[in-house]
Scaffold this motif. Sequence first.
Motif, PDB file in Angstrom:
ATOM      1  N   PHE A 185       0.967  -1.846   0.123  1.00 21.30           N
ATOM      2  CA  PHE A 185       0.216  -0.221   0.246  1.00 21.30           C
ATOM      3  C   PHE A 185       0.706   1.305  -0.011  1.00 21.30           C
ATOM      4  CE2 PHE A 185      -2.938  -3.447   1.562  1.00 21.30           C
ATOM      5  CZ  PHE A 185      -4.166  -3.461   0.693  1.00 21.30           C
ATOM      6  N   VAL A 186       2.545   1.149   0.573  1.00 24.05           N
ATOM      7  CA  VAL A 186       2.981   2.581   0.768  1.00 24.05           C
ATOM      8  C   VAL A 186       3.325   2.385  -0.860  1.00 24.05           C
ATOM      9  CG1 VAL A 186       5.676   2.966   0.839  1.00 24.05           C
ATOM     10  CG2 VAL A 186       4.294   2.061   2.899  1.00 24.05           C
ATOM     11  N   VAL A 187       3.400   1.329  -1.432  1.00 21.00           N
ATOM     12  CA  VAL A 187       4.712   1.487  -3.408  1.00 21.00           C
ATOM     13  C   VAL A 187       2.339   2.175  -3.820  1.00 21.00           C
ATOM     14  CG1 VAL A 187       4.489  -0.297  -5.133  1.00 21.00           C
ATOM     15  CG2 VAL A 187       5.831  -0.358  -3.140  1.00 21.00           C
ATOM     16  N   VAL A 188       1.507   1.580  -3.531  1.00 18.67           N
ATOM     17  CA  VAL A 188       0.294   1.993  -4.094  1.00 18.67           C
ATOM     18  C   VAL A 188       0.182   3.960  -3.841  1.00 18.67           C
ATOM     19  CG1 VAL A 188      -2.663   2.406  -4.220  1.00 18.67           C
ATOM     20  CG2 VAL A 188      -1.065   0.013  -4.291  1.00 18.67           C
ATOM     21  N   GLY A 189       0.427   4.164  -3.015  1.00 21.15           N
ATOM     22  CA  GLY A 189       0.843   5.331  -2.267  1.00 21.15           C
ATOM     23  C   GLY A 189       1.601   6.186  -3.299  1.00 21.15           C
TER      24      GLY A 189
ATOM     25  N   VAL B 192      -1.562  10.703   3.004  1.00 26.50           N
ATOM     26  CA  VAL B 192      -2.362   9.947   4.163  1.00 26.50           C
ATOM     27  C   VAL B 192      -1.800   8.837   3.917  1.00 26.50           C
ATOM     28  CG1 VAL B 192      -4.250   9.358   4.713  1.00 26.50           C
ATOM     29  CG2 VAL B 192      -3.864  11.952   4.481  1.00 26.50           C
ATOM     30  N   LEU B 193      -1.814   8.104   3.032  1.00 27.02           N
ATOM     31  CA  LEU B 193      -2.110   6.653   2.368  1.00 27.02           C
ATOM     32  C   LEU B 193      -0.838   5.555   2.699  1.00 27.02           C
ATOM     33  CD1 LEU B 193      -3.714   4.412   1.616  1.00 27.02           C
ATOM     34  CD2 LEU B 193      -2.792   4.322  -0.979  1.00 27.02           C
ATOM     35  N   ILE B 194       0.473   6.679   2.654  1.00 24.69           N
ATOM     36  CA  ILE B 194       1.770   6.139   2.453  1.00 24.69           C
ATOM     37  C   ILE B 194       2.136   6.297   4.623  1.00 24.69           C
ATOM     38  CG2 ILE B 194       4.165   6.367   2.387  1.00 24.69           C
ATOM     39  CD1 ILE B 194       3.237   8.092  -0.205  1.00 24.69           C
ATOM     40  N   GLY B 195       1.350   7.207   4.646  1.00 26.37           N
ATOM     41  CA  GLY B 195       1.380   6.708   6.455  1.00 26.37           C
ATOM     42  C   GLY B 195       0.790   6.316   7.069  1.00 26.37           C
ATOM     43  N   VAL B 196      -0.377   6.042   6.455  1.00 20.73           N
ATOM     44  CA  VAL B 196      -1.183   4.705   7.515  1.00 20.73           C
ATOM     45  C   VAL B 196      -0.583   3.740   7.526  1.00 20.73           C
ATOM     46  CG1 VAL B 196      -3.285   3.601   6.902  1.00 20.73           C
ATOM     47  CG2 VAL B 196      -3.014   5.903   6.867  1.00 20.73           C
ATOM     48  N   ALA B 197      -0.412   3.136   6.120  1.00 14.43           N
ATOM     49  CA  ALA B 197       0.140   2.280   5.723  1.00 14.43           C
ATOM     50  C   ALA B 197       1.504   1.781   6.104  1.00 14.43           C
ATOM     51  CB  ALA B 197       0.808   2.048   4.094  1.00 14.43           C
ATOM     52  N   GLY B 198       2.548   2.861   6.307  1.00 15.13           N
ATOM     53  CA  GLY B 198       3.641   2.727   6.542  1.00 15.13           C
ATOM     54  C   GLY B 198       3.867   2.821   7.912  1.00 15.13           C
ATOM     55  N   ALA B 199       2.818   2.948   9.053  1.00 15.28           N
ATOM     56  CA  ALA B 199       2.531   2.968  10.001  1.00 15.28           C
ATOM     57  C   ALA B 199       2.626   1.515  10.286  1.00 15.28           C
ATOM     58  CB  ALA B 199       1.618   3.707  10.773  1.00 15.28           C
ATOM     59  N   TRP B 200       1.799   1.105   9.333  1.00 11.12           N
ATOM     60  CA  TRP B 200       0.805  -0.692   9.801  1.00 11.12           C
ATOM     61  C   TRP B 200       1.850  -1.166   9.055  1.00 11.12           C
ATOM     62  CZ3 TRP B 200      -2.753  -3.396   5.488  1.00 11.12           C
ATOM     63  CH2 TRP B 200      -2.776  -4.716   5.975  1.00 11.12           C
TER      64      TRP B 200
END
Length: 210
Positions: free
Chosen positions: A29-33, A50-58
């Motif tokens: 999902f980081v790649v998708v962002g 925002v997507l990169i941040g959420v996926a990175g935290a996950w």
Amino acid sequence: MVLLGVLLLLETTGVSPTQSLLVYVPSLFVVVGVWALVQSRFRNIVGPIVLIGVAGAWQLVTLEYATVDQVVVFWPVFVIAFGLSIITGQFRSRVRATDDAFTSAFAAFGGVEKRNTSRTFAGADLTAIFGGTELDLRDTEIESRPAQINAVALFGGVDIIVPRDWNVRMDVLPVLGGAADDRPRREGGHDELDLVVTGFAAFGGVSVSD
């Protein structure tokens, strides 16, 4: 999604253990962002970030570099990002706007309908939170192409009505939401870009119609 499905299928059928690889799913999902940033030529920034941040935290949690409690305390950052998306959208569009060439609409727990008839339309900032916004551009003309609209839909919907012959590019990032150009397919047209729609939709939708 295809890669994730293959990994899950290999695990559930017992063909090959893939649990060690599944822990890296958030990185997809980081790649998708990142892809969304590049695809929009960095016109759409806040949604992908925002997507990169959420996926990175996950990913940090799954790799046990952080705990859920340590990550959750940063949730207000997304409220800040949401506010920044509104501010940056207005700034980028108003740089070129004059008189009534720029339209701003904000709807929270309600609906807003606006029409722009400017001969020099430059852009708009449309935000819907638990509500809906509609902007009618059928009577406008664009002096300097492309015009740009920043649309943010959070548990709501944004609808942009444009002339049928406009060439519109959708650079909206949907996160558990949708973004679509709902106009009927037509033959012919022109290559010049008339309108770029950026922003993001979370549990909501952004649509273009005629």
